[in-house]
Write a protein that holds these residues in place. Sequence first.
Motif, mmCIF file in Angstrom:
data_model
loop_
_atom_site.group_PDB
_atom_site.id
_atom_site.type_symbol
_atom_site.label_atom_id
_atom_site.label_comp_id
_atom_site.label_asym_id
_atom_site.label_seq_id
_atom_site.Cartn_x
_atom_site.Cartn_y
_atom_site.Cartn_z
ATOM 1 N N ILE A 9 6.874 14.009 8.959
ATOM 2 C CA ILE A 9 6.896 13.071 9.465
ATOM 3 C C ILE A 9 8.026 13.181 10.455
ATOM 4 C CG2 ILE A 9 7.302 10.545 9.534
ATOM 5 C CD1 ILE A 9 6.358 10.888 6.482
ATOM 6 N N THR A 10 7.770 13.112 11.713
ATOM 7 C CA THR A 10 8.977 13.325 13.062
ATOM 8 C C THR A 10 9.327 11.931 13.235
ATOM 9 O OG1 THR A 10 7.881 15.391 13.299
ATOM 10 C CG2 THR A 10 9.361 14.532 15.105
ATOM 11 N N ALA A 11 10.315 11.912 13.599
ATOM 12 C CA ALA A 11 10.954 10.642 13.974
ATOM 13 C C ALA A 11 10.185 10.121 15.353
ATOM 14 C CB ALA A 11 12.610 10.615 14.434
ATOM 15 N N SER A 12 10.128 8.915 15.795
ATOM 16 C CA SER A 12 9.528 8.321 16.812
ATOM 17 C C SER A 12 10.529 8.650 18.322
ATOM 18 C CB SER A 12 9.344 6.848 16.899
ATOM 19 O OG SER A 12 9.103 6.305 18.082
ATOM 20 N N PRO A 125 8.057 6.688 12.601
ATOM 21 C CA PRO A 125 7.003 6.117 13.349
ATOM 22 C C PRO A 125 6.344 5.060 12.487
ATOM 23 C CG PRO A 125 6.460 8.428 12.743
ATOM 24 C CD PRO A 125 7.971 8.446 12.452
ATOM 25 N N VAL A 126 6.622 5.022 11.167
ATOM 26 C CA VAL A 126 6.011 4.101 10.265
ATOM 27 C C VAL A 126 7.122 3.251 9.669
ATOM 28 C CG1 VAL A 126 4.230 5.764 9.630
ATOM 29 C CG2 VAL A 126 6.603 5.978 8.316
ATOM 30 N N SER A 127 6.629 2.210 9.007
ATOM 31 C CA SER A 127 7.766 1.005 8.446
ATOM 32 C C SER A 127 8.424 1.640 7.291
ATOM 33 C CB SER A 127 7.069 -0.026 8.215
ATOM 34 O OG SER A 127 6.188 -0.091 7.194
ATOM 35 N N ALA A 128 9.389 1.063 6.811
ATOM 36 C CA ALA A 128 10.131 1.714 5.579
ATOM 37 C C ALA A 128 9.090 1.626 4.577
ATOM 38 C CB ALA A 128 11.539 0.802 5.411
ATOM 39 N N ASP A 129 8.341 0.474 4.368
ATOM 40 C CA ASP A 129 7.396 0.347 3.285
ATOM 41 C C ASP A 129 6.401 1.356 3.333
ATOM 42 O OD1 ASP A 129 8.714 -2.136 2.273
ATOM 43 O OD2 ASP A 129 7.782 -3.297 4.018
ATOM 44 N N GLU A 130 5.910 1.862 4.378
ATOM 45 C CA GLU A 130 4.925 2.820 4.444
ATOM 46 C C GLU A 130 5.407 4.117 4.366
ATOM 47 O OE1 GLU A 130 2.155 2.301 8.056
ATOM 48 O OE2 GLU A 130 3.806 1.102 8.608
ATOM 49 N N LEU A 131 6.688 4.342 4.681
ATOM 50 C CA LEU A 131 7.424 5.709 4.212
ATOM 51 C C LEU A 131 7.683 5.533 2.611
ATOM 52 C CD1 LEU A 131 8.378 8.158 5.226
ATOM 53 C CD2 LEU A 131 10.704 6.877 5.652
ATOM 54 N N LEU A 132 7.964 4.613 2.262
ATOM 55 C CA LEU A 132 8.141 4.531 0.588
ATOM 56 C C LEU A 132 6.870 4.860 0.024
ATOM 57 C CD1 LEU A 132 10.127 3.915 -1.653
ATOM 58 C CD2 LEU A 132 9.078 1.267 -1.446
ATOM 59 N N SER A 133 5.678 4.339 0.455
ATOM 60 C CA SER A 133 4.631 4.592 -0.094
ATOM 61 C C SER A 133 4.039 6.000 -0.238
ATOM 62 C CB SER A 133 3.509 3.590 0.488
ATOM 63 O OG SER A 133 2.134 3.650 0.020
ATOM 64 N N ILE A 134 4.423 6.487 1.090
ATOM 65 C CA ILE A 134 3.859 7.912 1.388
ATOM 66 C C ILE A 134 4.646 8.867 0.426
ATOM 67 C CG2 ILE A 134 4.114 10.016 3.036
ATOM 68 C CD1 ILE A 134 3.611 7.537 5.439
#
Length: 148
Positions: A9-12, A125-134
Amino acid sequence: MTGHAMRVITASRRKTALMCLGSIAFAATGAWLAKEHADPKAMIAGWAMLGCCSLVGVLWTLQLAWPSRIILDSDGLAFQYLFGTFRRQWGDIRQIDILEIRSTRIVKLFGKPGKSDLALGGAWPVSADELLSIIEDYLTQFERADTA
């Protein structure tokens, strides 16, 4: 192990560029305060803003050239930030949660006793909630694989 290969996951770049522009705006405001106001407090505040925001702007500019990355694989998680890499094995992570500072939400990995915590700040590029889930998905999958 099932299903998950290495994921990066690369920063936006768009979010990073916006942070650069914001730093420039704050540095310009600091320069204006330092130059245009005779009040010593305003001048000190202006120079402080100019110095701090210029430094932060340089860091964000470097982030455009070398964006932050999170690398997830069967061994654990690696967080690459500018010139450093911070690695955590799945077995070293006690808990993952969202840390909220005012309106900013970042993912924080809490280490087991003797292991340090790691905050994954950045313009993902994803929200904190999505990153947490991944991350939790990888943690759950590979912790189970280690105990099987």
